[in-house]
Design an enzyme around this catalytic site. Structure first.
Site, PDB file in Angstrom:
ATOM      1  N   CYS A 142      30.976  30.965  -2.627  1.00 34.16           N
ATOM      2  CA  CYS A 142      30.980  31.175  -4.078  1.00 34.16           C
ATOM      3  C   CYS A 142      30.404  29.958  -4.811  1.00 34.16           C
ATOM      4  CB  CYS A 142      32.378  31.543  -4.560  1.00 34.16           C
ATOM      5  SG  CYS A 142      32.367  32.348  -6.188  1.00 34.16           S
ATOM      6  N   LYS A 163      31.589  38.994 -16.508  1.00 35.62           N
ATOM      7  CA  LYS A 163      32.028  38.560 -15.187  1.00 35.62           C
ATOM      8  C   LYS A 163      31.699  39.603 -14.123  1.00 35.62           C
ATOM      9  CE  LYS A 163      36.060  36.791 -12.662  1.00 35.62           C
ATOM     10  NZ  LYS A 163      37.502  36.472 -12.714  1.00 35.62           N
ATOM     11  N   SER A 192      33.702  37.556  -7.440  1.00 35.85           N
ATOM     12  CA  SER A 192      34.488  37.150  -8.601  1.00 35.85           C
ATOM     13  C   SER A 192      33.849  35.890  -9.182  1.00 35.85           C
ATOM     14  CB  SER A 192      35.936  36.877  -8.203  1.00 35.85           C
ATOM     15  OG  SER A 192      36.683  36.438  -9.313  1.00 35.85           O
ATOM     16  N   HIS A 235      33.370  36.584  -1.823  1.00 40.19           N
ATOM     17  CA  HIS A 235      34.642  36.117  -1.266  1.00 40.19           C
ATOM     18  C   HIS A 235      35.140  37.058  -0.174  1.00 40.19           C
ATOM     19  CE1 HIS A 235      35.636  32.756  -3.938  1.00 40.19           C
ATOM     20  NE2 HIS A 235      35.142  33.463  -4.940  1.00 40.19           N
ATOM     21  N   GLU A 237      36.700  36.208   2.261  1.00 41.25           N
ATOM     22  CA  GLU A 237      38.000  35.704   2.717  1.00 41.25           C
ATOM     23  C   GLU A 237      39.170  36.220   1.877  1.00 41.25           C
ATOM     24  OE1 GLU A 237      37.160  32.901  -0.663  1.00 41.25           O
ATOM     25  OE2 GLU A 237      36.002  34.063   0.784  1.00 41.25           O
ATOM     26  N   ARG A 249      46.184  37.790 -14.283  1.00 45.24           N
ATOM     27  CA  ARG A 249      46.271  36.438 -14.858  1.00 45.24           C
ATOM     28  C   ARG A 249      45.419  36.337 -16.121  1.00 45.24           C
ATOM     29  NH1 ARG A 249      42.725  32.722 -11.546  1.00 45.24           N
ATOM     30  NH2 ARG A 249      41.224  33.905 -12.812  1.00 45.24           N
TER      31      ARG A 249
END
Length: 316
Positions: A142, A163, A192, A235, A237, A249
């Site tokens: 990233c 985003k 992300s 990502h 992972e 969040r």
């Protein structure tokens, strides 16, 4: 084979419950075996979550692996205890005399900043330059991927109109490359981020090859032609719930965020998301550790003649 971790690392208990073979340092030191030494420069704010995500993938191979965690000396993370960092992390000055078979630099929550404005940018570039000589293969994730593309290959980033968040379909450009051996023609992976890099710049760069991309999310897996550097803009992972945690969040902060694409069942944030990328996550890390770390690294670094700085090609 086991992954070797520091004694009492919190992630260890979770990995054991998941039946991943872990071995603590004191037991590993008694074995007559040459393990792989992997350096993880963890820049993510929730370090313990990232530790678990990466250890889960590094530990799912037949190769015995020692993991050393690296933290910035020029910036102190606010989301992890000081005692955790003191117990389980090193700084660059403490490890710069060593050589590592592989290195991972993670993402970081600084992507909207100019690279030079990040307060640990000088430290990051020092590690990337040191890795040219002292690491067999490096993986950048990233923001880490964007930092490597910028510093090593002169490719900048740009801010997206909104985003990029969700699970996107990707294609492989060359299935004969060992890094993507066993991949499906199309596969899913999480993204992300608020920024992106130019597909055209990557395709036209003389020292890079684009291995995977998404029509919607852009470049995904980029490899240097000398195979030493691998840049992953998403990502793989991530856990099943990581994007959900980020979304909720941001909603609580009052930020204008959209529901992650192709993620929540029926696009309903109250539904529990599924991990639809797990198999390719494990496959990517397996291929990296096997073909680019284990197969390429010397058995004993002491017998390798030191490289000279002027022998290293700087690609900018």
């Amino acid at each position: 084979m086991p992954i070797n971790i520091p004694k009492n690392l919190p992630a260890g208990e979770v990995l054991r419950k998941e039946k991943i073979f872990v071995m603590e340092e004191d037991r590993a030191s008694t074995q007559e075996i040459r393990p792989l030494n992997i350096l993880v420069f963890n820049l993510m704010p929730e370090k313990e979550k990232t530790e678990l995500q990466l250890l889960r993938l590094l530990g799912n191979t037949p190769l015995q692996t020692n993991v050393t965690f690296l933290n910035t000396a020029t910036y102190t993370s606010k989301n992890v205890s000081k005692s955790h960092l003191e117990l389980f992390y090193k700084t660059f000055d403490e490890i710069k005399h060593r050589r590592f078979d592989g290195m991972i630099i993670t993402g970081a929550p600084v992507e909207r900043m100019e690279f030079e404005d990040v307060n640990y940018w000088e430290e990051i570039t020092k590690v990337m330059d040191w890795a040219k000589i002292n690491v067999t293969s490096s993986m950048y994730i990233c923001w880490g991927a964007q930092a490597a593309l910028y510093h090593l290959y002169g490719i900048g980033k740009f801010e997206l109109p909104k985003k990029c968040s969700g699970i996107y379909g990707h294609v492989i450009t060359d299935l004969t490359v060992d890094l993507v051996r066993g991949f499906s023609d199309e596969f899913l992976a999480p993204h992300s981020r608020h920024t992106d890099v130019s597909l055209d710049e990557i395709r036209n760069h003389p020292h890079l090859r684009l291995l995977s991309y998404s029509e919607d999310a852009g470049a995904f897996i980029i490899q240097s032609k000398d195979t030493k550097n691998i840049m992953i803009t998403g990502h793989l992972e991530y856990d099943a719930t990581t994007l959900a945690d980020e979304y909720h969040r941001d909603v609580e902060k009052g930020e204008p965020v959209e529901i992650p694409v192709n993620y929540f069942p029926n696009d309903d944030p109250t539904n529990e998301p599924k991990n639809t990328w797990r198999a390719h996550s494990h496959l990517l890390f397996y291929n990296w550790l096997n073909y680019y770390v284990y197969q390429e690294t010397p058995y004993d670094w002491h017998f390798v003649e030191d490289n000279k700085e002027d022998e290293i090609e700087y690609h900018i």
